[in-house]
Design a protein around this motif. Sequence first.
Motif, PDB file in Angstrom:
ATOM      1  N   ALA A  82       2.425   1.863  -3.377  1.00  0.00           N
ATOM      2  CA  ALA A  82       1.436   2.327  -4.355  1.00  0.00           C
ATOM      3  C   ALA A  82       1.108   3.807  -4.156  1.00  0.00           C
ATOM      4  O   ALA A  82       0.852   4.529  -5.122  1.00  0.00           O
ATOM      5  CB  ALA A  82       0.170   1.492  -4.243  1.00  0.00           C
ATOM      6  N   ASP A  83       1.122   4.282  -2.904  1.00  0.00           N
ATOM      7  CA  ASP A  83       0.789   5.672  -2.601  1.00  0.00           C
ATOM      8  C   ASP A  83       1.976   6.619  -2.714  1.00  0.00           C
ATOM      9  O   ASP A  83       1.794   7.827  -2.771  1.00  0.00           O
ATOM     10  CB  ASP A  83       0.222   5.784  -1.176  1.00  0.00           C
ATOM     11  CG  ASP A  83      -1.132   5.095  -1.036  1.00  0.00           C
ATOM     12  OD1 ASP A  83      -1.780   4.852  -2.079  1.00  0.00           O
ATOM     13  OD2 ASP A  83      -1.523   4.792   0.105  1.00  0.00           O
TER      14      ASP A  83
ATOM     15  N   GLN B 211       0.828  -1.207   0.000  1.00  0.00           N
ATOM     16  CA  GLN B 211       0.000   0.000   0.000  1.00  0.00           C
ATOM     17  C   GLN B 211       0.863   1.257   0.000  1.00  0.00           C
ATOM     18  O   GLN B 211       0.587   2.206  -0.727  1.00  0.00           O
ATOM     19  CB  GLN B 211      -0.896   0.033   1.242  1.00  0.00           C
ATOM     20  CG  GLN B 211      -2.227  -0.647   1.046  1.00  0.00           C
ATOM     21  CD  GLN B 211      -3.159  -0.285   2.199  1.00  0.00           C
ATOM     22  OE1 GLN B 211      -2.725  -0.164   3.339  1.00  0.00           O
ATOM     23  NE2 GLN B 211      -4.418  -0.121   1.881  1.00  0.00           N
ATOM     24  N   ALA B 212       1.903   1.281   0.827  1.00  0.00           N
ATOM     25  CA  ALA B 212       2.781   2.448   0.910  1.00  0.00           C
ATOM     26  C   ALA B 212       3.490   2.692  -0.420  1.00  0.00           C
ATOM     27  O   ALA B 212       3.612   3.837  -0.865  1.00  0.00           O
ATOM     28  CB  ALA B 212       3.794   2.266   2.032  1.00  0.00           C
TER      29      ALA B 212
END
Length: 180
Positions: free
Chosen positions: A20-21, A17-18
Amino acid sequence: MKTELPIERVLAWRVAQAEADAPPAPRAARLLELSRAWWERWPESFERLVTQLGSIRVNYGHAMVAEPRGRGYPVPAIVARTNVEIGSLAEILYFNVASARLRLRFQVQPPLDPAEPQLEVTFIAVDGPRPLFVAPAVLAPSGEYRVDAELPEALARAWAEIKVTDRMPFRFVLREATPP
């Protein structure tokens, strides 16, 4: 139904997630540009500031006896803020070089309004328009700025015997600190 997940799986999900962000990594050319000193990136601005710095006069010797002097030794300074450059003086309140480390306290006269919590101090040689080094200065509650910086070896040797009452071998360009 089993609700517990192994910690490794949760961590892997969080890392994904990190990533991707996260913004894309800067290109190598941009990293090289960011590593250059500000006077190399903007030589016209540096030349203009040094010219202004050279026009600031400090009274030495007998002229200083007649007027009450502040606590420290005055050094010409240019305060370069966004869209404004102000000629000023920095009173050197404390100066010590030991083990190639400079510890310096100074106060800007007149005081900055509003005061910057941190400044980037470019030390400019008195004997020529060349930058010596850059160091951060942090505002203390007393209103003075403090510098604690590693010096290049040649400067450390040359400045080791300087006392706070001596004429300083530098001038300042004080810039707003850039965020890391």
